[in-house]
Write a protein that holds these residues in place. Structure first.
Motif, PDB file in Angstrom:
ATOM      1  N   SER A 156       8.567  -7.126 -14.132  1.00 15.06           N
ATOM      2  CA  SER A 156       9.086  -7.923 -15.242  1.00 15.06           C
ATOM      3  C   SER A 156       8.064  -8.898 -15.789  1.00 15.06           C
ATOM      4  O   SER A 156       8.265  -9.491 -16.847  1.00 15.06           O
ATOM      5  CB  SER A 156      10.334  -8.692 -14.786  1.00 15.06           C
ATOM      6  OG  SER A 156      10.050  -9.492 -13.652  1.00 15.06           O
ATOM      7  N   LYS A 157       6.923  -9.095 -15.081  1.00 17.27           N
ATOM      8  CA  LYS A 157       5.862  -9.953 -15.602  1.00 17.27           C
ATOM      9  C   LYS A 157       5.205  -9.330 -16.830  1.00 17.27           C
ATOM     10  O   LYS A 157       4.633 -10.028 -17.653  1.00 17.27           O
ATOM     11  CB  LYS A 157       4.795 -10.195 -14.534  1.00 17.27           C
ATOM     12  CG  LYS A 157       5.241 -11.095 -13.399  1.00 17.27           C
ATOM     13  CD  LYS A 157       4.165 -11.201 -12.338  1.00 17.27           C
ATOM     14  CE  LYS A 157       2.907 -11.847 -12.892  1.00 17.27           C
ATOM     15  NZ  LYS A 157       1.867 -12.019 -11.851  1.00 17.27           N
ATOM     16  N   ARG A 158       5.259  -8.010 -16.926  1.00 14.78           N
ATOM     17  CA  ARG A 158       4.607  -7.310 -18.028  1.00 14.78           C
ATOM     18  C   ARG A 158       5.617  -6.758 -19.028  1.00 14.78           C
ATOM     19  O   ARG A 158       5.442  -6.875 -20.237  1.00 14.78           O
ATOM     20  CB  ARG A 158       3.779  -6.145 -17.500  1.00 14.78           C
ATOM     21  CG  ARG A 158       2.760  -6.535 -16.475  1.00 14.78           C
ATOM     22  CD  ARG A 158       2.078  -5.301 -15.878  1.00 14.78           C
ATOM     23  NE  ARG A 158       1.168  -5.722 -14.829  1.00 14.78           N
ATOM     24  CZ  ARG A 158      -0.043  -6.200 -15.056  1.00 14.78           C
ATOM     25  NH1 ARG A 158      -0.471  -6.289 -16.289  1.00 14.78           N
ATOM     26  NH2 ARG A 158      -0.806  -6.584 -14.072  1.00 14.78           N
ATOM     27  N   SER A 159       6.646  -6.091 -18.498  1.00 19.89           N
ATOM     28  CA  SER A 159       7.545  -5.346 -19.369  1.00 19.89           C
ATOM     29  C   SER A 159       8.918  -5.253 -18.719  1.00 19.89           C
ATOM     30  O   SER A 159       9.064  -5.427 -17.505  1.00 19.89           O
ATOM     31  CB  SER A 159       6.973  -3.940 -19.614  1.00 19.89           C
ATOM     32  OG  SER A 159       7.919  -3.104 -20.233  1.00 19.89           O
ATOM     33  N   SER A 160       9.916  -4.957 -19.543  1.00 17.23           N
ATOM     34  CA  SER A 160      11.263  -4.772 -19.004  1.00 17.23           C
ATOM     35  C   SER A 160      11.543  -3.304 -18.694  1.00 17.23           C
ATOM     36  O   SER A 160      12.669  -2.952 -18.336  1.00 17.23           O
ATOM     37  CB  SER A 160      12.308  -5.306 -19.993  1.00 17.23           C
ATOM     38  OG  SER A 160      12.195  -4.666 -21.243  1.00 17.23           O
ATOM     39  N   HIS A 161      10.540  -2.431 -18.834  1.00 20.48           N
ATOM     40  CA  HIS A 161      10.704  -1.038 -18.415  1.00 20.48           C
ATOM     41  C   HIS A 161      10.843  -0.989 -16.894  1.00 20.48           C
ATOM     42  O   HIS A 161      10.317  -1.834 -16.176  1.00 20.48           O
ATOM     43  CB  HIS A 161       9.495  -0.195 -18.837  1.00 20.48           C
ATOM     44  CG  HIS A 161       9.413   0.024 -20.317  1.00 20.48           C
ATOM     45  ND1 HIS A 161      10.368   0.721 -21.023  1.00 20.48           N
ATOM     46  CD2 HIS A 161       8.493  -0.366 -21.240  1.00 20.48           C
ATOM     47  CE1 HIS A 161      10.039   0.758 -22.306  1.00 20.48           C
ATOM     48  NE2 HIS A 161       8.893   0.092 -22.463  1.00 20.48           N
ATOM     49  N   SER A 162      11.531   0.027 -16.391  1.00 22.07           N
ATOM     50  CA  SER A 162      11.795   0.109 -14.949  1.00 22.07           C
ATOM     51  C   SER A 162      11.274   1.413 -14.364  1.00 22.07           C
ATOM     52  O   SER A 162      11.090   2.395 -15.074  1.00 22.07           O
ATOM     53  CB  SER A 162      13.298  -0.023 -14.679  1.00 22.07           C
ATOM     54  OG  SER A 162      14.036   0.895 -15.458  1.00 22.07           O
ATOM     55  N   ASN A 163      11.057   1.387 -13.030  1.00 17.00           N
ATOM     56  CA  ASN A 163      10.500   2.562 -12.371  1.00 17.00           C
ATOM     57  C   ASN A 163      10.668   2.424 -10.863  1.00 17.00           C
ATOM     58  O   ASN A 163      11.041   1.370 -10.357  1.00 17.00           O
ATOM     59  CB  ASN A 163       9.023   2.721 -12.709  1.00 17.00           C
ATOM     60  CG  ASN A 163       8.508   4.128 -12.480  1.00 17.00           C
ATOM     61  OD1 ASN A 163       9.267   5.001 -12.078  1.00 17.00           O
ATOM     62  ND2 ASN A 163       7.234   4.339 -12.707  1.00 17.00           N
ATOM     63  N   ALA A 164      10.391   3.501 -10.149  1.00 21.59           N
ATOM     64  CA  ALA A 164      10.366   3.511  -8.680  1.00 21.59           C
ATOM     65  C   ALA A 164       9.471   4.659  -8.246  1.00 21.59           C
ATOM     66  O   ALA A 164       9.379   5.688  -8.928  1.00 21.59           O
ATOM     67  CB  ALA A 164      11.775   3.699  -8.112  1.00 21.59           C
ATOM     68  N   TYR A 165       8.769   4.481  -7.120  1.00 17.29           N
ATOM     69  CA  TYR A 165       7.909   5.552  -6.623  1.00 17.29           C
ATOM     70  C   TYR A 165       7.661   5.356  -5.138  1.00 17.29           C
ATOM     71  O   TYR A 165       7.974   4.306  -4.571  1.00 17.29           O
ATOM     72  CB  TYR A 165       6.585   5.604  -7.383  1.00 17.29           C
ATOM     73  CG  TYR A 165       5.712   4.378  -7.250  1.00 17.29           C
ATOM     74  CD1 TYR A 165       4.745   4.283  -6.241  1.00 17.29           C
ATOM     75  CD2 TYR A 165       5.833   3.311  -8.133  1.00 17.29           C
ATOM     76  CE1 TYR A 165       3.926   3.171  -6.124  1.00 17.29           C
ATOM     77  CE2 TYR A 165       5.017   2.185  -8.029  1.00 17.29           C
ATOM     78  CZ  TYR A 165       4.070   2.116  -7.017  1.00 17.29           C
ATOM     79  OH  TYR A 165       3.268   1.012  -6.900  1.00 17.29           O
ATOM     80  N   PHE A 166       7.129   6.403  -4.494  1.00  8.24           N
ATOM     81  CA  PHE A 166       6.718   6.282  -3.101  1.00  8.24           C
ATOM     82  C   PHE A 166       5.273   6.738  -2.991  1.00  8.24           C
ATOM     83  O   PHE A 166       4.744   7.429  -3.860  1.00  8.24           O
ATOM     84  CB  PHE A 166       7.619   7.097  -2.173  1.00  8.24           C
ATOM     85  CG  PHE A 166       7.467   8.593  -2.296  1.00  8.24           C
ATOM     86  CD1 PHE A 166       6.524   9.272  -1.546  1.00  8.24           C
ATOM     87  CD2 PHE A 166       8.284   9.325  -3.149  1.00  8.24           C
ATOM     88  CE1 PHE A 166       6.374  10.655  -1.645  1.00  8.24           C
ATOM     89  CE2 PHE A 166       8.152  10.701  -3.265  1.00  8.24           C
ATOM     90  CZ  PHE A 166       7.191  11.363  -2.511  1.00  8.24           C
ATOM     91  N   TYR A 167       4.603   6.336  -1.941  1.00  6.30           N
ATOM     92  CA  TYR A 167       3.208   6.713  -1.751  1.00  6.30           C
ATOM     93  C   TYR A 167       2.889   6.738  -0.264  1.00  6.30           C
ATOM     94  O   TYR A 167       3.688   6.311   0.573  1.00  6.30           O
ATOM     95  CB  TYR A 167       2.269   5.739  -2.474  1.00  6.30           C
ATOM     96  CG  TYR A 167       2.219   4.360  -1.867  1.00  6.30           C
ATOM     97  CD1 TYR A 167       1.202   3.992  -0.993  1.00  6.30           C
ATOM     98  CD2 TYR A 167       3.196   3.412  -2.154  1.00  6.30           C
ATOM     99  CE1 TYR A 167       1.151   2.726  -0.435  1.00  6.30           C
ATOM    100  CE2 TYR A 167       3.159   2.138  -1.594  1.00  6.30           C
ATOM    101  CZ  TYR A 167       2.139   1.809  -0.743  1.00  6.30           C
ATOM    102  OH  TYR A 167       2.099   0.560  -0.185  1.00  6.30           O
ATOM    103  N   GLY A 168       1.692   7.229   0.040  1.00  4.33           N
ATOM    104  CA  GLY A 168       1.255   7.302   1.435  1.00  4.33           C
ATOM    105  C   GLY A 168       1.210   8.736   1.931  1.00  4.33           C
ATOM    106  O   GLY A 168       1.912   9.611   1.423  1.00  4.33           O
ATOM    107  N   PHE A 169       0.383   8.961   2.955  1.00  6.06           N
ATOM    108  CA  PHE A 169       0.252  10.285   3.550  1.00  6.06           C
ATOM    109  C   PHE A 169       0.747  10.274   4.995  1.00  6.06           C
ATOM    110  O   PHE A 169       0.807   9.228   5.645  1.00  6.06           O
ATOM    111  CB  PHE A 169      -1.209  10.752   3.514  1.00  6.06           C
ATOM    112  CG  PHE A 169      -1.684  11.124   2.135  1.00  6.06           C
ATOM    113  CD1 PHE A 169      -1.339  12.350   1.580  1.00  6.06           C
ATOM    114  CD2 PHE A 169      -2.467  10.253   1.395  1.00  6.06           C
ATOM    115  CE1 PHE A 169      -1.784  12.699   0.310  1.00  6.06           C
ATOM    116  CE2 PHE A 169      -2.912  10.591   0.129  1.00  6.06           C
ATOM    117  CZ  PHE A 169      -2.565  11.821  -0.411  1.00  6.06           C
TER     118      PHE A 169
END
Length: 417
Positions: free
Chosen positions: A256-269
């Motif tokens: 929210s510091k940049r934009s009100s667009h939303s998202n979710a993700y995962f990472y790592g091996f």
């Protein structure tokens, strides 16, 4: 036709390559422009909510989405045209040879002779990326402070924007220049099979960057905090455990510091997987749903305070449904498959990615999340002003995610009562 053939035959090999590059570049641009024109026509002519969307989207949201996408498409047309003309002028006016010569002069003044071609190449790359950043700055400013501002997504101030842009440029150079120098050295000593070694090197670098990005690079720009103990975290951990997803941490990032667009993700091996949720995705955590108060470090001076008339984000059950979809990508091996296929053709990747999205939706459905994912997709589309109607060729060529209507239809028959 015969005359054209004779003229082509009279051209030197260098001129043929030069003309071929220009022809290919403009062919690709005109094809992309044609597709964008078809989609803009959809934005202009589809002024009423389609009948099949009548129960899930009100006319006000539909109109806001239509105007937002129309503005974005128009901006993309002009910025794309400028980029193509700029690239053509650089080629026609000898911009690249000039920049290479200038790079040699700079490296020479620094005490490096012509035998240090890697140093000259790095200076060339630095100057080229600096030029690109400066010429692209007005477009980025317009996109952020005119288009995104107009439609209520921008949360940045001008000072935050410039500080962020400088930081991005510096971090990019800190990664790009050492990697490029190693790549050039591999090419220099690689012999006849240099292309194999170079490909392997770039593949390894890509995997390393994917691994370290969220832990070491992304925190340079945004604050990542562990998801507080509570019902949502417990439910996420339970769902991950039920499918043997090796979850180690769950973070909330201050998108929210940049934009009100939303998202979710995962990472790592391997056995070290992390999930990242944008605060704008979480109805209970988004600062845009709360009154702005000055933080410990005065962050309210860098981000805009905007009062929302609506509640943004998703409820816990809908967040879990979205994560069920994302975890489906992991369980079905889509991440590894995408890495492999990304080495082939982008269009094939787009086609396969659309198939993967349907499979991940089906996986979330099997977890009993069909109803919640259905409502979450509608909410996310509404929050991000996504336009649900697309030209079929434009959609097939560009959209790695299937259009909303197609995803909803696939979930509709299995929604929980």
């Amino acid at each position: 036709m015969a005359l054209s053939g004779e003229l082509w035959a009279d051209l030197s090999a260098e001129r043929r390559i030069f003309c071929s590059v220009l022809l290919f570049s403009w062919t690709v641009y005109l094809w992309e422009a044609f597709l964008a024109h078809r989609q803009r026509r959809v934005y202009r002519t589809t002024t009423h909510v389609p009948q099949e969307l009548g129960q899930i989207m009100d006319s006000e949201t539909f109109e806001k989405s239509r105007l937002y996408q129309l503005d974005k498409s128009t901006f993309s047309f002009w910025s794309g045209l400028y980029s193509e003309v700029e690239g053509t002028m650089i080629l026609l006016c000898g911009g690249i040879p000039f920049l290479w010569k200038l790079s040699g002069q700079i490296s020479g003044h620094a005490g490096f002779g012509q035998e240090y071609e890697i140093v000259q190449s790095l200076v060339f790359l630095l100057l080229a990326t600096l030029f690109s950043a400066l010429t692209g700055l007005p477009w980025s400013l317009y996109n952020t402070f005119v288009i995104e501002e107009k439609h209520g997504f921008n949360q940045q101030t001008l000072g935050f924007f410039f500080k962020d842009a400088i930081k991005k440029f510096v971090v990019t150079q800190c990664i790009l220049l050492p990697v490029t120098s190693l790549l050039l050295y591999i090419i220099k000593i690689g012999g006849d099979y240099f292309f194999i070694y170079a490909w392997l090197f770039t593949l390894v670098v890509s995997l390393v960057l994917v691994t370290i990005y969220a832990d070491y690079i992304a925190p340079l720009f945004d604050k990542f905090i562990p998801l507080p103990e509570g019902e949502l975290k417990q439910q996420i951990e339970t769902m991950a455990k039920s499918i043997d997803f090796p979850l180690t941490k769950v973070y909330v990032v201050e998108g929210s510091k940049r934009s009100s667009h939303s998202n979710a993700y995962f990472y790592g091996f391997f056995k070290n997987k992390r999930i990242v949720l944008f605060d704008t995705l979480l109805e209970d955590y988004s600062s845009l749903n709360k009154e702005q108060t000055e933080g410990e470090d005065g962050e309210n001076e860098e981000t805009k305070s905007k009062t929302k008339n609506k509640k943004q984000g998703c409820k816990n059950e809908e967040v879990l449904a979205v994560l069920g979809h994302e975890l489906g990508h992991w369980k079905l091996g889509h991440t590894v498959k995408n890495i492999i296929i990304s080495q082939v053709l982008s269009f094939c990747l787009t086609v396969l990615s659309r198939r993967f999205e349907f499979q991940a939706d089906a996986f979330a459905k099997e977890l009993g999340k069909a109803k919640d994912l259905y409502s979450a997709l509608i909410k996310l589309n509404k929050d991000n002003l996504g336009f649900p109607v697309s030209d079929w060729i434009f959609s097939m060529w560009h959209y790695s995610h299937p259009p909303l209507l197609e995803r909803l239809q696939a979930l509709k028959d299995a929604k929980q009562e």
